[in-house]
Design a protein around this motif. Structure first.
Motif, PDB file in Angstrom:
ATOM      1  N   THR A 195       0.838  -1.266   0.212  1.00  0.00           N
ATOM      2  CA  THR A 195       0.105   0.090   0.124  1.00  0.00           C
ATOM      3  C   THR A 195       0.865   1.236  -0.131  1.00  0.00           C
ATOM      4  O   THR A 195       0.296   2.529  -0.129  1.00  0.00           O
ATOM      5  CB  THR A 195      -1.001   0.031   1.182  1.00  0.00           C
ATOM      6  N   LEU A 220      -5.358   8.568   8.433  1.00  0.00           N
ATOM      7  CA  LEU A 220      -5.127   6.887   8.615  1.00  0.00           C
ATOM      8  C   LEU A 220      -4.226   6.630   9.625  1.00  0.00           C
ATOM      9  O   LEU A 220      -3.971   5.498  10.081  1.00  0.00           O
ATOM     10  CB  LEU A 220      -4.725   6.220   7.131  1.00  0.00           C
ATOM     11  N   THR A 257      -8.079   2.054   2.127  1.00  0.00           N
ATOM     12  CA  THR A 257      -6.902   2.638   1.833  1.00  0.00           C
ATOM     13  C   THR A 257      -6.829   3.487   0.548  1.00  0.00           C
ATOM     14  O   THR A 257      -5.792   4.530   0.429  1.00  0.00           O
ATOM     15  CB  THR A 257      -5.464   1.836   1.930  1.00  0.00           C
TER      16      THR A 257
END
Length: 471
Positions: free
Chosen positions: A24, A301, A279
């Motif tokens: 990610t 986040l 995400t």
């Protein structure tokens, strides 16, 4: 668990952390790559999709390798492969080389991940499997969540190349420790390699992932969507049929005869699809709709990621003390509440409110992921753990890719349906969050089939004198 096993587990978790982090780490940087290399969004997605695809293909290979070679030789070799891909990415002169670098990284990462799982579940003492898997959760569940935050911070101060450069010293350090400390114990197994299985499952996964990735760019009637899907389904069907009759299956599908393994794997796949999808959803909402910078979307986040890091070991201990159904159900309900906060948020809402919703979601997620993974693997006999790890993690990676593709497709389809609406993009993103909520509700119903393993049930462990075999 002996000191040698503890050292081995720490070294492998540390390496796997960075391998999964890179899944990610590039998400926030996709717009940057589009500008730097002048590529469209459909092409730039392969920086993430290509990584996940190769990960998914490599994980079934791990079932063979962990039976054929030692943990030491495998971890050192594939950590070296991951380091090579990272070095190539840092100096990539064009987009094609960048994609190649990402896929080399994924080959190494795809092998490191199941090694950690297999080592942890095979050598953890009875009654402590949850606690050990909680430590493993730092790599599997904390790293993909912290990835976008780190990416936003790095891109705010450095060029995109530092997304690779800053990973290099940590992998070098881990490789040095692996060479010095991993025990060297030979394995006595000589399994045959199922080439037909490798080809059919690899091409089948490629077709399915390609199809789902294209859903966000083309209509369902497009040949670029339905043709790879049909090819993927046919090849996966062939794979399943041929593996059933094989004397040396590529992956032992008998693991799915265990109802608890199957149920836990399905629940995990649904949960992971929402985790990875988020995400992309949250940065998209904060950057596109709210007009904030990448670092702000990354920081949104951060609290949830930090909470995941603290709670992963705790959630593992909860598995050892409380019924798994209660833990998972509680986690899903908390996750649903946080998701509803995001799905029905107003266009004028603050980033702080989104951050609160995301943190609540992560609290629910971290309560689920470690117990559900431990539940799946603890019900398998020791000789099937490598196959169970391969199947569990392959479906995890597929769920991450498919879930993200479905959520992105939901955004695009809904946005086009409300094209004349002033806030059509926001409606599309809200639909994406609603899709996450639907996945969670399905997982909630599935979790009712989970039950706790009683002491009378045979445990998947060895006698003390067998603890060091196959390292």
């Amino acid at each position: 668990m002996s000191k040698k096993i503890k050292y081995a587990l720490f070294i492998m978790v540390f390496g796997a952390f960075f391998g999964i982090l890179c899944s990610t780490l590039m998400n926030v940087a996709l717009p940057t790559f589009m500008k730097v290399f002048n590529v469209p969004s459909a092409t730039v997605q392969w920086i993430s999709n290509g990584y996940m695809l190769v990960n998914a293909i490599m994980i079934p290979v791990s079932a063979y390798f962990t039976k054929r070679f030692t943990f030491r030789s495998l971890f050192i070799a594939f950590t070296g492969v991951f380091l090579l891909g990272t070095l190539v990415g840092a100096v990539a002169p064009n987009f094609f080389i960048l994609i190649v670098a990402r896929m080399i990284q994924a080959i190494g990462s795809g092998m490191m991940m199941p090694l950690v799982n297999t080592l942890a579940i095979r050598y953890a003492e009875p009654g402590k499997k949850g606690a050990v898997m909680g430590i493993v959760g730092l790599a599997f569940n904390f790293s993909p969540i912290i990835g976008p935050t780190l990416s936003g911070i790095i891109l705010n101060f450095f060029s995109w190349r530092y997304l690779f450069i800053l990973v290099i010293p940590f992998i070098v350090i881990d490789l040095i420790f692996a060479l010095k400390l991993l025990p060297k114990v030979p394995t006595n197994q000589e399994p045959a390699f199922n080439v037909e299985g490798l080809i059919t499952v690899s091409l089948g996964l490629l077709g399915l992932l390609w199809s789902f990735s294209n859903v966000s760019q083309y209509s369902i009637e497009s040949i670029t969507v339905w043709l790879p899907f049909v090819i993927g389904v046919v090849l996966i069907t062939i794979f399943v049929l041929t593996q059933k009759d094989s004397d040396h299956p590529f992956v032992n599908l008998n693991v799915f005869k265990n109802s608890q393994f199957t149920t836990a794997t399905i629940v995990n796949s649904l949960i992971v699809s929402t985790m990875y999808g988020n995400t992309i959803l949250l940065p998209l909402l904060i950057q596109t709709i709210m007009g904030q910078s990448p670092i702000i979307s990354g920081l949104a986040l951060l609290p949830g990621a930090v909470l995941t890091g603290f709670m992963s070991p705790v959630s593992g201990r909860l598995f050892d003390r409380y019924p798994v159904r209660i833990i998972v159900t509680t986690g899903i309900l908390i996750d649903c509440f946080g998701t509803m906060m995001q799905a029905f948020i107003d266009v004028n809402a603050s980033v702080a409110m989104l951050t609160v919703g995301q943190t609540i979601r992560q609290l629910g997620l971290v309560l689920i992921l470690i117990p559900i993974q431990t539940q799946a693997l603890s019900f398998l006999p020791n000789e099937m753990i490598a196959d169970g790890v391969a199947a569990f993690n392959t479906l995890r990676q597929i769920a991450a890719s498919f879930g993200t593709a479905i959520i992105v497709a939901t955004i695009n389809i809904t946005s086009h349906a409300f094209m004349g609406h002033a806030h059509n993009q926001q409606i599309g993103i809200q639909a994406g969050f609603t899709m996450c909520l639907a996945f969670l509700i399905i997982a909630l119903f599935m979790s009712r089939k989970l039950y706790t393993q009683h002491s009378s049930t045979p445990k998947a462990h060895k006698h003390p004198h067998e603890k060091l075999s196959h390292i």
